[in-house]
Design a protein around this motif. Structure first.
Motif, PDB file in Angstrom:
ATOM      1  N   LEU A  51       0.834  -1.203   0.000  1.00  0.00           N
ATOM      2  CA  LEU A  51       0.000   0.000   0.000  1.00  0.00           C
ATOM      3  C   LEU A  51       0.867   1.251   0.000  1.00  0.00           C
ATOM      4  O   LEU A  51       0.574   2.229  -0.703  1.00  0.00           O
ATOM      5  CB  LEU A  51      -0.944  -0.006   1.208  1.00  0.00           C
ATOM      6  CG  LEU A  51      -1.888   1.188   1.332  1.00  0.00           C
ATOM      7  CD1 LEU A  51      -2.770   1.340   0.094  1.00  0.00           C
ATOM      8  CD2 LEU A  51      -2.737   1.042   2.591  1.00  0.00           C
ATOM      9  N   ALA A  52       1.948   1.235   0.763  1.00  0.00           N
ATOM     10  CA  ALA A  52       2.867   2.376   0.785  1.00  0.00           C
ATOM     11  C   ALA A  52       3.484   2.610  -0.594  1.00  0.00           C
ATOM     12  O   ALA A  52       3.625   3.756  -1.035  1.00  0.00           O
ATOM     13  CB  ALA A  52       3.958   2.165   1.831  1.00  0.00           C
ATOM     14  N   TYR A  53       3.852   1.521  -1.288  1.00  0.00           N
ATOM     15  CA  TYR A  53       4.378   1.648  -2.659  1.00  0.00           C
ATOM     16  C   TYR A  53       3.343   2.275  -3.581  1.00  0.00           C
ATOM     17  O   TYR A  53       3.653   3.192  -4.353  1.00  0.00           O
ATOM     18  CB  TYR A  53       4.788   0.279  -3.217  1.00  0.00           C
ATOM     19  CG  TYR A  53       6.244  -0.049  -3.037  1.00  0.00           C
ATOM     20  CD1 TYR A  53       7.204   0.474  -3.892  1.00  0.00           C
ATOM     21  CD2 TYR A  53       6.656  -0.889  -2.019  1.00  0.00           C
ATOM     22  CE1 TYR A  53       8.545   0.179  -3.738  1.00  0.00           C
ATOM     23  CE2 TYR A  53       7.995  -1.193  -1.850  1.00  0.00           C
ATOM     24  CZ  TYR A  53       8.930  -0.655  -2.717  1.00  0.00           C
ATOM     25  OH  TYR A  53      10.252  -0.960  -2.554  1.00  0.00           O
ATOM     26  N   VAL A  54       2.116   1.800  -3.522  1.00  0.00           N
ATOM     27  CA  VAL A  54       1.061   2.312  -4.390  1.00  0.00           C
ATOM     28  C   VAL A  54       0.814   3.797  -4.116  1.00  0.00           C
ATOM     29  O   VAL A  54       0.719   4.604  -5.056  1.00  0.00           O
ATOM     30  CB  VAL A  54      -0.239   1.499  -4.210  1.00  0.00           C
ATOM     31  CG1 VAL A  54      -1.419   2.170  -4.885  1.00  0.00           C
ATOM     32  CG2 VAL A  54      -0.055   0.085  -4.741  1.00  0.00           C
ATOM     33  N   LEU A  55       0.721   4.173  -2.844  1.00  0.00           N
ATOM     34  CA  LEU A  55       0.490   5.583  -2.503  1.00  0.00           C
ATOM     35  C   LEU A  55       1.654   6.463  -2.932  1.00  0.00           C
ATOM     36  O   LEU A  55       1.457   7.576  -3.441  1.00  0.00           O
ATOM     37  CB  LEU A  55       0.240   5.736  -1.001  1.00  0.00           C
ATOM     38  CG  LEU A  55      -1.062   5.130  -0.481  1.00  0.00           C
ATOM     39  CD1 LEU A  55      -1.111   5.208   1.041  1.00  0.00           C
ATOM     40  CD2 LEU A  55      -2.263   5.814  -1.103  1.00  0.00           C
ATOM     41  N   THR A  56       2.877   5.969  -2.740  1.00  0.00           N
ATOM     42  CA  THR A  56       4.059   6.738  -3.148  1.00  0.00           C
ATOM     43  C   THR A  56       4.078   6.939  -4.652  1.00  0.00           C
ATOM     44  O   THR A  56       4.316   8.057  -5.142  1.00  0.00           O
ATOM     45  CB  THR A  56       5.346   6.026  -2.694  1.00  0.00           C
ATOM     46  OG1 THR A  56       5.305   5.867  -1.274  1.00  0.00           O
ATOM     47  CG2 THR A  56       6.579   6.808  -3.091  1.00  0.00           C
ATOM     48  N   LEU A  57       3.814   5.881  -5.396  1.00  0.00           N
ATOM     49  CA  LEU A  57       3.804   5.991  -6.858  1.00  0.00           C
ATOM     50  C   LEU A  57       2.648   6.844  -7.353  1.00  0.00           C
ATOM     51  O   LEU A  57       2.771   7.518  -8.379  1.00  0.00           O
ATOM     52  CB  LEU A  57       3.776   4.606  -7.499  1.00  0.00           C
ATOM     53  CG  LEU A  57       5.048   3.788  -7.326  1.00  0.00           C
ATOM     54  CD1 LEU A  57       4.865   2.382  -7.888  1.00  0.00           C
ATOM     55  CD2 LEU A  57       6.236   4.483  -7.969  1.00  0.00           C
ATOM     56  N   ALA A  58       1.537   6.852  -6.629  1.00  0.00           N
ATOM     57  CA  ALA A  58       0.407   7.697  -7.009  1.00  0.00           C
ATOM     58  C   ALA A  58       0.773   9.176  -6.903  1.00  0.00           C
ATOM     59  O   ALA A  58       0.307   9.991  -7.693  1.00  0.00           O
ATOM     60  CB  ALA A  58      -0.801   7.396  -6.134  1.00  0.00           C
ATOM     61  N   VAL A  59       1.622   9.507  -5.940  1.00  0.00           N
ATOM     62  CA  VAL A  59       2.025  10.904  -5.755  1.00  0.00           C
ATOM     63  C   VAL A  59       3.216  11.263  -6.644  1.00  0.00           C
ATOM     64  O   VAL A  59       3.221  12.296  -7.305  1.00  0.00           O
ATOM     65  CB  VAL A  59       2.374  11.178  -4.270  1.00  0.00           C
ATOM     66  CG1 VAL A  59       2.991  12.550  -4.092  1.00  0.00           C
ATOM     67  CG2 VAL A  59       1.134  11.028  -3.409  1.00  0.00           C
ATOM     68  N   LEU A  60       4.239  10.398  -6.664  1.00  0.00           N
ATOM     69  CA  LEU A  60       5.461  10.712  -7.404  1.00  0.00           C
ATOM     70  C   LEU A  60       5.401  10.330  -8.880  1.00  0.00           C
ATOM     71  O   LEU A  60       6.196  10.822  -9.678  1.00  0.00           O
ATOM     72  CB  LEU A  60       6.664  10.003  -6.763  1.00  0.00           C
ATOM     73  CG  LEU A  60       6.994  10.383  -5.323  1.00  0.00           C
ATOM     74  CD1 LEU A  60       8.196   9.585  -4.841  1.00  0.00           C
ATOM     75  CD2 LEU A  60       7.260  11.875  -5.201  1.00  0.00           C
ATOM     76  N   GLY A  61       4.505   9.431  -9.236  1.00  0.00           N
ATOM     77  CA  GLY A  61       4.410   8.978 -10.626  1.00  0.00           C
ATOM     78  C   GLY A  61       5.276   7.760 -10.873  1.00  0.00           C
ATOM     79  O   GLY A  61       6.196   7.457 -10.110  1.00  0.00           O
ATOM     80  N   LEU A  62       4.997   7.073 -11.957  1.00  0.00           N
ATOM     81  CA  LEU A  62       5.730   5.851 -12.280  1.00  0.00           C
ATOM     82  C   LEU A  62       7.193   6.108 -12.634  1.00  0.00           C
ATOM     83  O   LEU A  62       8.023   5.214 -12.541  1.00  0.00           O
ATOM     84  CB  LEU A  62       5.042   5.111 -13.423  1.00  0.00           C
ATOM     85  CG  LEU A  62       3.693   4.482 -13.086  1.00  0.00           C
ATOM     86  CD1 LEU A  62       3.064   3.871 -14.331  1.00  0.00           C
ATOM     87  CD2 LEU A  62       3.833   3.437 -11.997  1.00  0.00           C
ATOM     88  N   ASP A  63       7.516   7.335 -13.018  1.00  0.00           N
ATOM     89  CA  ASP A  63       8.904   7.657 -13.342  1.00  0.00           C
ATOM     90  C   ASP A  63       9.813   7.533 -12.129  1.00  0.00           C
ATOM     91  O   ASP A  63      11.023   7.363 -12.261  1.00  0.00           O
ATOM     92  CB  ASP A  63       9.010   9.080 -13.901  1.00  0.00           C
ATOM     93  CG  ASP A  63       8.282   9.223 -15.227  1.00  0.00           C
ATOM     94  OD1 ASP A  63       8.119   8.189 -15.916  1.00  0.00           O
ATOM     95  OD2 ASP A  63       7.866  10.350 -15.561  1.00  0.00           O
ATOM     96  N   ALA A  64       9.257   7.589 -10.926  1.00  0.00           N
ATOM     97  CA  ALA A  64      10.047   7.505  -9.698  1.00  0.00           C
ATOM     98  C   ALA A  64      10.606   6.105  -9.465  1.00  0.00           C
ATOM     99  O   ALA A  64      11.538   5.941  -8.681  1.00  0.00           O
ATOM    100  CB  ALA A  64       9.193   7.915  -8.504  1.00  0.00           C
ATOM    101  N   LEU A  65      10.064   5.091 -10.141  1.00  0.00           N
ATOM    102  CA  LEU A  65      10.524   3.720  -9.936  1.00  0.00           C
ATOM    103  C   LEU A  65      12.013   3.553 -10.191  1.00  0.00           C
ATOM    104  O   LEU A  65      12.663   2.769  -9.525  1.00  0.00           O
ATOM    105  CB  LEU A  65       9.737   2.751 -10.823  1.00  0.00           C
ATOM    106  CG  LEU A  65       8.391   2.313 -10.290  1.00  0.00           C
ATOM    107  CD1 LEU A  65       7.663   1.462 -11.318  1.00  0.00           C
ATOM    108  CD2 LEU A  65       8.538   1.556  -8.992  1.00  0.00           C
ATOM    109  N   GLY A  66      12.572   4.248 -11.116  1.00  0.00           N
ATOM    110  CA  GLY A  66      13.998   4.138 -11.417  1.00  0.00           C
ATOM    111  C   GLY A  66      14.868   5.020 -10.553  1.00  0.00           C
ATOM    112  O   GLY A  66      16.087   4.908 -10.580  1.00  0.00           O
ATOM    113  N   GLY A  67      14.257   5.874  -9.745  1.00  0.00           N
ATOM    114  CA  GLY A  67      15.014   6.823  -8.933  1.00  0.00           C
ATOM    115  C   GLY A  67      15.671   6.192  -7.723  1.00  0.00           C
ATOM    116  O   GLY A  67      15.271   5.135  -7.244  1.00  0.00           O
TER     117      GLY A  67
END
Length: 152
Positions: A51-67
């Motif tokens: 859930l924390a991953y989903v909420l974080t990606l919802a705010v930061l966007g999918l581009d944050a996955l590589g960050g």
């Protein structure tokens, strides 16, 4: 594993000195209010991390996955997602899903500020893995809490 650790962690009677986990706290052996098993606890915390991953990606966007900072953002979201509901209600969303809750060993109504210490130690991963005869990890022992079943 709990029997081996009792020899050097201290503070908790060995499994041979009590009938079932949580007995010294007045908890039943089975059903609602009994000490929750490690499997339920693991599934609950895994659901909270997801859930924390989903909420974080919802705010930061999918581009944050590589960050390089995504892990710290997820940890911060998970920390808040865990501390606030645990302090107020004794349950996180993942705990609700698997039917467990956090209770103070003195059976006070709310966990309160103890949730901060408990969650910080839980986030270190090792403290929850090392458990005593009552099934409590170091994070539960330090915060004087126990995880119990909320439903059958």
């Amino acid at each position: 594993m709990a029997g081996f650790l009792d020899s050097w962690t201290g503070g908790s009677p060995s499994a041979h000195e009590q009938g079932h986990p949580g007995e010294r706290f007045g908890l039943p052996a089975e059903g609602v209010g009994a000490v929750a098993g490690f499997g339920r606890r693991l599934v609950g915390v895994t659901l909270d991390w997801l859930l924390a991953y989903v909420l974080t990606l919802a705010v930061l966007g999918l581009d944050a996955l590589g960050g390089s900072r995504i892990g710290w953002w997820v940890w911060a979201v998970w920390f808040v997602l865990t501390v606030v509901p645990t302090a107020l209600f004794g349950m996180t969303p993942g705990m609700v899903a698997v039917g467990i809750r956090v209770a103070r060993v003195d059976m006070a109504a709310t966990v309160g500020f103890r949730a901060i210490l408990r969650t910080a130690l839980l986030g270190l991963v090792i403290p929850p893995v090392i458990r005593d005869a009552d099934g409590r990890g170091w994070h539960d022992r330090a915060s004087q809490t126990v995880v119990v079943r909320a439903r059958a």
